[in-house]
Design an enzyme around this catalytic site. Sequence first.
Site, PDB file in Angstrom:
ATOM      1  N   SER A 172      21.652  -8.238 -56.494  1.00  0.00           N
ATOM      2  CA  SER A 172      21.190  -9.035 -57.626  1.00  0.00           C
ATOM      3  C   SER A 172      20.446 -10.277 -57.152  1.00  0.00           C
ATOM      4  O   SER A 172      19.870 -10.991 -57.964  1.00  0.00           O
ATOM      5  CB  SER A 172      22.376  -9.425 -58.518  1.00  0.00           C
ATOM      6  OG  SER A 172      23.399  -9.960 -57.747  1.00  0.00           O
ATOM      7  N   HIS A 193      18.582  -2.715 -60.017  1.00  0.00           N
ATOM      8  CA  HIS A 193      19.630  -3.686 -60.353  1.00  0.00           C
ATOM      9  C   HIS A 193      20.310  -3.290 -61.663  1.00  0.00           C
ATOM     10  O   HIS A 193      19.745  -3.448 -62.746  1.00  0.00           O
ATOM     11  CB  HIS A 193      19.019  -5.087 -60.448  1.00  0.00           C
ATOM     12  CG  HIS A 193      20.027  -6.137 -60.746  1.00  0.00           C
ATOM     13  ND1 HIS A 193      19.753  -7.261 -61.479  1.00  0.00           N
ATOM     14  CD2 HIS A 193      21.349  -6.225 -60.422  1.00  0.00           C
ATOM     15  CE1 HIS A 193      20.842  -7.993 -61.598  1.00  0.00           C
ATOM     16  NE2 HIS A 193      21.819  -7.384 -60.970  1.00  0.00           N
ATOM     17  N   GLU A 197      16.965  -3.351 -63.931  1.00  0.00           N
ATOM     18  CA  GLU A 197      15.794  -4.016 -63.360  1.00  0.00           C
ATOM     19  C   GLU A 197      15.317  -3.186 -62.168  1.00  0.00           C
ATOM     20  O   GLU A 197      16.116  -2.889 -61.268  1.00  0.00           O
ATOM     21  CB  GLU A 197      16.136  -5.436 -62.901  1.00  0.00           C
ATOM     22  CG  GLU A 197      16.219  -6.436 -64.045  1.00  0.00           C
ATOM     23  CD  GLU A 197      16.524  -7.854 -63.573  1.00  0.00           C
ATOM     24  OE1 GLU A 197      15.932  -8.793 -64.103  1.00  0.00           O
ATOM     25  OE2 GLU A 197      17.375  -8.031 -62.675  1.00  0.00           O
ATOM     26  N   ASN A 227      18.721 -12.853 -63.710  1.00  0.00           N
ATOM     27  CA  ASN A 227      19.595 -13.863 -63.114  1.00  0.00           C
ATOM     28  C   ASN A 227      18.850 -15.151 -62.777  1.00  0.00           C
ATOM     29  O   ASN A 227      19.450 -16.221 -62.730  1.00  0.00           O
ATOM     30  CB  ASN A 227      20.285 -13.302 -61.866  1.00  0.00           C
ATOM     31  CG  ASN A 227      21.426 -12.377 -62.253  1.00  0.00           C
ATOM     32  OD1 ASN A 227      21.887 -12.407 -63.395  1.00  0.00           O
ATOM     33  ND2 ASN A 227      21.856 -11.532 -61.337  1.00  0.00           N
TER      34      ASN A 227
END
Length: 663
Positions: free
Chosen positions: A410, A431, A443, A481
Amino acid sequence: MLPSDPALRDQRAAVITLDNPPVNALSFAYCKALLETIEVAHGNDAVEAVVFTGANGLFSAGADVNDFNAEIPPDAVTIRDVIAAVEASVKVHVAAIEGNCLGGGLELALACDYRVATPEAKLGLPEIRLGLLPGAGGTQRLPRLIGARAALEFMLKGSSISAQRALELGLIDEIAEASAIERATVLAKGRKRRVSERQAFIAKDLPAQAGPYVVAQAHKMVPSEENGGVAAHKLIDAVQASIELSFPFGIARETRFFDELVRSKPSSSLRHLFFAERELAKIPGVPEAEPLPIEGVGVVGAGTMGSGIAIAFAQAGLPVIVVDSNDEAVDKARQTVMGMFMYQVQKGRLTQEEAWKRGQSIRFTDDWNELAGADLIVEAVFENLDVKRDVFRKLDAVAKPSAILASNTSTLDIDALAEATKRSDRVLGLHFFVPANIMPLLEIVRGKATSAQTIATAFKVGKTLRKKAVLSGNAFGFIGNRIIFDYLREATALAEEGVAPARIDAVMKAFGFPMGPFAMSDLSGLDIGLAVQKARGAEALGRTNVLERLVQMNRLGQKTMAGFFKYDKSVGKGREPIRDPEVEAIFADEARKSGIAPREVSDEEIRDRLLGALICRGERLLEEGVALRPGDIDIVYVYGYGFPPHHGGPMWYAQETKVASRA
Ligand code: 3H9
């Protein structure tokens, strides 16, 4: 569009084929042509019945959603006009349904006297997902056909059902094992029997007096109007009208509600998401490439993430080999896998046999050589660059040359992982979000050498897993994130200015998030937050040492029953955040030490600063090319971070409300 097949002409049935590629959408322009064709059929005395069918592998996806983005021209011919012509005709009408039959397409079928579908057909009224209600008679005809209770459930869910289920509900008359048109032409010899002439009922096992109760229950089960439930409440009101009013009055009410909803903000936000989702796989600058076939998958690591990823692939029907040498982790993963499939049996989503088969399609081993046959291998080991580089080196040696190697990192640099292999064109990030088998977001992270074919394959994998796959550049935290970091930092800044974490969370929940920023931090773990902060070096989550202090106190979040909030096993199974004055005192103490004065902050400021943080970082990611389009960011936030869909995602919200970016 009129019969070309002499056999059909003999039966005096005109077959009208909906043919407007790709999905036979019933746009205004198409409805005009369709109406003219119908009028020709109606005006032809030799034609006794009309059979509707669809080209391009489906009946119709319903109204053309693009038409709703502009003012509807007063002379527009809509699906309502088509249906009115069917309703007014003396001839028999039959819908021969193959493939998807959705929205206005199904409403046309409901206006017919008979409906027949092939076994693979899928029927749905998904308007609610666009913040609308079925606006071409669906809310009035369906309760007359299958009862108000079943109609409410069907329309409020908005998901499609199989032909078999449609038959059980009474929505269709027959399943045609061979040709739907053939069976339709037989049914066309039957008598005229319009659904509109029937009486609406509640359910076969319920008396008419149960109507108010069913309606009241439905209102209770949907979100409040402020929280995205406007269309749902209007839909229930429309169904109530079908019970209480005559057909024409019910139709008038439905029309009024639809026309209000189509102009509403929640609907335009949801329509934006609909189209943003369909843009995701269109990657400017990347030549079209044929995806590689993925028939077997490897997963490295049997932890929470690895087992979730394995379940996701097994659910999509792919065999999975999970490599891990830690017996304890493997035992736990085995239990998780079986537990998950048994849960689906309990919920009636799988049979015992299917659950068993799926469970068996995940095989655990400690032998890396067993990955040699996999077409795609996803690494899900401990988040550490050296550990992951080592895994990639090993994978490169055992995997077949055509295999794609993906990391579930991540935060780490995909290029640094690709460099550990001799196939950097076949390395990328995939991800997943926790729990990987449930969260709809994926992702896809492209490194500098990732090939067009690898990207195309990753998008195909996303589709196979039924996830919303979004392409991200290879930058810290990718899209999701990276943005959440700024959001949490702004929340911390507000708490340092003296606003209680509980109040900040309450404001964001009132906006529509399922949880506030502090409850979210508690869920992911404060130790994780601190590790990310350390990885960022200069860029800290706050101006004070609150985070360090809480971690030192072993307040790591939900897992230690204390973080920014406290938790109690007897309250919400230990998952309900409880306000903790001790934490507020720590914020006040640390703020004083850092010279931050407390100030009065309004709820609007809390909301706008937090949304501003999302929007501002989103704009930067677009400038840097990490995210391709504002809509991609919106999809990430709605499907990965609980941003309320009726607000359309942060970038859409910014555009609609002009919330000033804090750039
Ligand atoms: C309605 O009917 C209102 C009425 O009650 C009342 C009226 C008065 N309109 O999804 P895909 C495009 S509201 C316009 O990738 P799949 C889509 O954008 C409508 N365009 O394919 C894409 O275009 P592009 C209620 C539409 O095979 C292309 O078709 N109906 C529409 O994965 C392929 O789509 C719905 O909400 C549309 N209605 O899935 C159904 N539908 O190639 C919405 C699709 O340029 N549609 N497009 O990117 C779907 O659920 C799926 O598209 C479907 C096909 C299952 C049909």
